[in-house]
Every structure is written in C-alpha cells, then in structure tokens.
Write an enzyme that holds these catalytic residues in place. Structure first.
Site, short mmCIF file in Angstrom:
data_model
loop_
_atom_site.label_atom_id
_atom_site.label_comp_id
_atom_site.label_asym_id
_atom_site.label_seq_id
_atom_site.Cartn_x
_atom_site.Cartn_y
_atom_site.Cartn_z
N ASP A 241 25.45 17.71 69.05
CA ASP A 241 24.90 16.39 68.71
C ASP A 241 25.38 15.29 69.67
OD1 ASP A 241 23.27 14.70 67.30
OD2 ASP A 241 24.40 14.74 65.44
N ASP A 242 26.54 14.72 69.44
CA ASP A 242 27.07 13.64 70.28
C ASP A 242 28.56 13.87 70.57
OD1 ASP A 242 24.73 11.79 70.33
OD2 ASP A 242 25.09 11.71 68.16
N HIS B 299 20.62 20.93 70.17
CA HIS B 299 20.79 19.57 69.61
C HIS B 299 21.90 18.83 70.35
CE1 HIS B 299 19.81 16.86 66.10
NE2 HIS B 299 20.77 16.22 66.73
N HIS C 45 14.82 14.60 63.39
CA HIS C 45 16.03 14.65 62.56
C HIS C 45 15.62 14.56 61.09
CE1 HIS C 45 18.04 13.71 66.31
NE2 HIS C 45 19.23 13.72 65.75
N GLU D 57 20.34 15.06 56.97
CA GLU D 57 21.79 15.00 57.21
C GLU D 57 22.37 13.88 56.36
OE1 GLU D 57 23.50 13.50 60.92
OE2 GLU D 57 25.20 14.87 60.70
N HIS E 88 22.30 14.96 72.46
CA HIS E 88 21.67 13.71 72.91
C HIS E 88 22.19 13.32 74.29
CE1 HIS E 88 19.72 12.83 69.06
NE2 HIS E 88 20.76 13.43 68.54
ZN LIG Z 1 21.18 14.12 66.60
#
Ligand SMILES: [Zn+2]
Length: 347
Positions: free
Chosen positions: A280-281, A13, A199, A202, A15
């Site tokens: 994630d980021d 995961h 996704h 969350e 991006h």
């Molecule tokens: Zn994500």
C-alpha cells in the site's frame, strides 16, 4: 523456513508517492527547502486513528510528501526505486497505482504525467526484471467527471506490455463521495479492457464492499478485508471471483485492526477468496512487501500456504500469460527447494 524474499510474487497494491523510500523523500525535501512534518522522518510505522480525523492526518502527511515531487526526474526516480525495491523482495510483477492529477501541473498535464510514468516503468522493467504495469487511479474526493477524464486517459494507454496501463482504480477516504457516481468512469475503463480495481472494505465494512461490487464491478478490491465480517458478503466476493488486495501493515497503521494478528487473512483464504498481499504505502507504514508475507507466516501460514498466496497474487495480476507462467513456475521451484535451515542442519 524458506526465504520469503526469494518467493516469486506479484505486487498489486502499491501507490506511487506511498512507495517512496524515506531517504529519497528526505533528499527531495532538502533540495526544495521544504520542511517535512517530523512524523514523516520517524523510523517507526505511523499509527492513525481509524476515524475521519485519523484519515485527515494520514492525508496531510501524504500531501506533504507529494508536495516534494515536482519534476519529471522526481517522478522517474520514484518508479525506478519502486521497481528496484520490488526486485529485491522477489516481486516479478508490480502494478503501480498512480493518480496523475497531483503531478500534472509540474509536467504539463495529466497526459504527460502518465506518459512519464509509463516510459520509466518500461525502462525499469528492462533494468530490474520486474514486469511493471500501471493502474491509473481517480480520487473519491474529486468530482466524478474528473474520474471519467482519467478513465479515458487510462483507456488510451491500455495494454499488458511493460509500462502499459492494466487497470483503473478509485482511492482516498472510503467514507467520502458517492460510489455509484463513479460507475460511468469504471464503465469506460472496462470497455477498454482494463481491470476494475477500486478501494473498498478497509475503513468501512461489508455494506461498503457490496456498494462497490454493485456499482463498480471490481475484478479486484483494494483491501476488501472487512468482507470477512459478513459471511454472505464474503461468499459473494468469492462467487464473483473478486480478488482481494490485502495489506496487513496498512490495516494496522490506519487503526482498522489493533495488531497484525487480528487481520482476518485466514477467514478470507478459507472461504476461497483469492488474496494478493500488498504494501500500500510503505513510506508511511514503514513496511514493504516481504513484511506482508511475514505477517501471514505469523498468522500460521506455512510455506505451502505462503506459496498459494503468491500464486493467487500472480493469477489476480494483469501480467501477460508468459509472465504469469514464468512466475508460477518460479513459485513451484521455491517450494520444491529445501529450506536453508534444513540444508544447514544436514551439513
Ligand atoms: Zn491503497
């Protein structure tokens, strides 16, 4: 305690723009004479409110970063650095998520945008030893017909070799868009043998997880962490063999949990869910892959438990059987070796 950067693992995961190093973004912005929002240059992890205003701010910063990425060379640099950073953190398999729509205008369309990322992912795999596969992701904020176009593009590039597309995702604000409207896009992807990796769960709770299970038939859920709030939904996730890409730093930055200790990782794992930790980021959350394993360690996972998390990440990946076998052997080796502190004490 063993060194978590040496624990072989799969990173499922991450991006494309969100993977950027802050220094790289600052350089690109300077070259283009773009003034970045101050928040993007701060050293501390960003914190957002978990409501729509918080998401709006998150999205605005994300867009500001994305606006600095304007050439094929920029795109190649992002992929190359993501693979290098993953290599340093013991990742042997990276499934990088990209929505080519934003970069398409600069490189002649979504097809060249995906092909550039694929080509660099192939080269980066050879250079770094991290086997890089791709997830093409559509956005909930855009029309479901666009998602179908992206799914067809992803399907044409499906494969499990380095740089090939292994999955199809759906990202952006979970509160937006009608999940069921994206079902046809996911059906196209599934027919091509791609993993379904939307996704869900969350920002929204178990009802959203069920909605995604019902309509998009995920192999893995991006996050899904809030299935922990309803034992019945969590049991369904486990029964259907859906792996969860849990990203503790993201959850905290986005205000889903006040602190990493509140992430219900133990509940998910004890219920039998396959969990693959992800960053994630990192550009916005200022926390990369190893930090997610450190968060698990702080939650009480010992080295055997951390090795199990790494194994789950490898098994939930779409790497080839040969790559999976190599990584699983590496995990056994990591656990069998004596921890550095024990060796030092003996010496
Ligand atoms: Zn994500």
């Amino acid at each position: 305690m063993r060194d978590l950067a040496r624990l072989p693992k799969a990173h499922l995961h991450l991006h494309f723009t969100g993977s950027m190093r802050p220094e790289t973004l600052a350089e690109m912005a300077a070259e283009r004479r773009v003034r970045l929002p101050d928040a993007l240059l701060e050293a501390d992890p960003l914190r957002f409110r978990s409501d729509e205003r918080g998401w709006f701010r998150f999205q605005r910063l994300y867009d500001a970063a994305r606006a600095c990425v304007r050439t094929e060379a920029d795109m190649r640099r992002i992929v190359a650095e993501a693979a290098e950073d993953d290599a340093r953190e013991g990742s042997g398999r990276l499934e990088l998520q990209v929505d080519p729509t934003s970069y398409a205008p600069f490189v002649g369309g979504i097809t060249p945008a995906v092909e550039i990322v694929m080509d660099e992912a192939r080269a980066a795999s050879a250079r770094t030893g991290v086997d890089v596969g791709l997830v093409v992701a559509a956005s909930r904020m855009r029309h479901p017909l666009e998602a179908r176009t992206l799914a067809r593009l992803a399907a044409r590039h499906a494969g499990d070799g380095p740089g090939e597309v292994v999955g199809f995702g759906l990202s952006n604000d979970e509160r937006r868009g009608d999940t069921s409207a994206f079902a046809p896009a996911f059906a196209i992807a599934r027919r091509a043998g791609l993993a379904s990796v939307p996704h869900g769960g969350e920002l929204l709770g178990p009802a959203h997880v069920e909605d995604v299970l019902e309509h998009l038939h995920p192999d893995r859920l991006g996050h899904g962490v809030r299935s922990a709030e309803d034992p019945r939904v969590l049991e369904r996730v486990v029964d259907e063999g859906v792996a969860l890409e849990v990203c503790p730093a993201s959850n905290v930055s986005l205000g889903v949990f006040a602190q990493a200790q509140d992430v219900p990782l133990r509940t998910l794992v004890d219920a039998g869910a396959a969990v693959a930790l992800g960053a994630d980021d990192p550009l916005l959350f200022r926390s990369r892959l190893v930090a997610q394993y450190e968060a698990a360690r702080a939650l009480g996972f010992d080295d055997a438990g951390l090795a199990d998390l790494a194994r789950a990440s490898v098994r939930a990946s779409r790497a080839s059987d040969a790559v999976k076998a190599r990584l699983l052997t590496g995990i056994d080796g990591w656990l069998a070796a004596e921890p550095a502190d024990a060796a030092a004490r003996r010496a």
